[in-house]
Design a protein around this motif. Structure first.
Motif, PDB file in Angstrom:
ATOM      1  N   THR A 271      12.516  -5.847  -3.889  1.00 49.26           N
ATOM      2  CA  THR A 271      11.908  -4.659  -3.304  1.00 49.26           C
ATOM      3  C   THR A 271      10.718  -5.130  -2.501  1.00 49.26           C
ATOM      4  O   THR A 271       9.794  -5.710  -3.043  1.00 49.26           O
ATOM      5  CB  THR A 271      11.422  -3.682  -4.395  1.00 49.26           C
ATOM      6  N   THR A 272      10.751  -4.882  -1.205  1.00 42.57           N
ATOM      7  CA  THR A 272       9.645  -5.309  -0.366  1.00 42.57           C
ATOM      8  C   THR A 272       8.384  -4.589  -0.817  1.00 42.57           C
ATOM      9  O   THR A 272       8.414  -3.384  -1.080  1.00 42.57           O
ATOM     10  CB  THR A 272       9.948  -5.005   1.113  1.00 42.57           C
ATOM     11  N   LEU A 273       7.295  -5.315  -0.915  1.00 42.27           N
ATOM     12  CA  LEU A 273       6.030  -4.764  -1.384  1.00 42.27           C
ATOM     13  C   LEU A 273       5.651  -3.540  -0.560  1.00 42.27           C
ATOM     14  O   LEU A 273       5.525  -2.435  -1.080  1.00 42.27           O
ATOM     15  CB  LEU A 273       4.945  -5.842  -1.302  1.00 42.27           C
ATOM     16  N   VAL A 274       5.472  -3.711   0.722  1.00 39.78           N
ATOM     17  CA  VAL A 274       5.257  -2.583   1.627  1.00 39.78           C
ATOM     18  C   VAL A 274       6.091  -2.822   2.872  1.00 39.78           C
ATOM     19  O   VAL A 274       6.396  -3.963   3.217  1.00 39.78           O
ATOM     20  CB  VAL A 274       3.777  -2.378   2.035  1.00 39.78           C
ATOM     21  N   THR A 275       6.468  -1.746   3.541  1.00 37.06           N
ATOM     22  CA  THR A 275       7.228  -1.834   4.778  1.00 37.06           C
ATOM     23  C   THR A 275       6.457  -1.110   5.864  1.00 37.06           C
ATOM     24  O   THR A 275       5.945  -0.013   5.636  1.00 37.06           O
ATOM     25  CB  THR A 275       8.610  -1.173   4.603  1.00 37.06           C
ATOM     26  N   LEU A 276       6.369  -1.724   7.025  1.00 42.52           N
ATOM     27  CA  LEU A 276       5.731  -1.113   8.182  1.00 42.52           C
ATOM     28  C   LEU A 276       6.843  -0.741   9.149  1.00 42.52           C
ATOM     29  O   LEU A 276       7.619  -1.599   9.559  1.00 42.52           O
ATOM     30  CB  LEU A 276       4.775  -2.131   8.821  1.00 42.52           C
ATOM     31  N   THR A 277       6.966   0.551   9.483  1.00 45.47           N
ATOM     32  CA  THR A 277       8.027   0.965  10.398  1.00 45.47           C
ATOM     33  C   THR A 277       7.725   0.444  11.806  1.00 45.47           C
ATOM     34  O   THR A 277       6.584   0.077  12.123  1.00 45.47           O
ATOM     35  CB  THR A 277       8.155   2.501  10.453  1.00 45.47           C
ATOM     36  N   ALA A 278       8.760   0.439  12.650  1.00 50.54           N
ATOM     37  CA  ALA A 278       8.593  -0.021  14.035  1.00 50.54           C
ATOM     38  C   ALA A 278       7.557   0.820  14.771  1.00 50.54           C
ATOM     39  O   ALA A 278       6.740   0.301  15.528  1.00 50.54           O
ATOM     40  CB  ALA A 278       9.931   0.026  14.766  1.00 50.54           C
ATOM     41  N   LYS A 279       7.551   2.129  14.517  1.00 48.79           N
ATOM     42  CA  LYS A 279       6.597   3.026  15.181  1.00 48.79           C
ATOM     43  C   LYS A 279       5.161   2.703  14.735  1.00 48.79           C
ATOM     44  O   LYS A 279       4.241   2.681  15.549  1.00 48.79           O
ATOM     45  CB  LYS A 279       6.956   4.478  14.834  1.00 48.79           C
TER      46      LYS A 279
END
Length: 138
Positions: A9-17
């Protein structure tokens, strides 16, 4: 040295936007001052914790370091368990614009999602009052 996340599970994800907005904001900062996006939690929010997003010169010892769409994101070891699996997005609309953090660990949130509470035996001293304001004028 910073640790590079390889968990399931990725710690945090930053969306493209969100990454695109962060890149634009980073470009406005003095050279060397905004090399990474630091995501953290702080005590003191109306529900117990508050999110903190800000720029930093680089990763610190013990930080988790991730990269999304050309943006390096760092999370300190204290904040990591509370942010596990969160997604950071950027909303642009007539009613509300800004960064939005979707955190599966939050049991309740108040205001405009800037502060949150987690289910934790140590933190269960009763729910703090939320208030009604978002910090924006309407």
């Amino acid at each position: 040295m910073a640790t590079v996340e390889q968990s399931e599970t990725t710690l945090v994800t930053l969306t493209a936007k969100a990454a695109a907005k962060v890149s634009l904001l980073m470009a406005e900062e003095p050279a060397g001052e905004a090399e990474v996006l630091r995501v953290a939690i702080q005590g003191g929010g109306c529900s117990g914790f508050e999110y903190a997003l800000g720029f930093d010169r680089g990763a610190q010892q013990g930080d988790h370091e991730l990269e999304f769409h050309g943006v390096t994101v760092v999370v300190d070891p204290f904040s990591a368990p509370y942010l596990q699996g969160s997604t950071i997005d950027f909303l642009e609309g007539l009613q509300e614009s800004g960064f939005k953090i979707d955190n599966p660990n939050a049991s309740s949130a108040c205001g405009c999602g800037h502060s949150f509470q987690v289910d934790d035996a140590e933190a269960a001293d009763g729910a703090a009052g939320c208030g009604t304001g978002c910090g924006h004028s309407h």
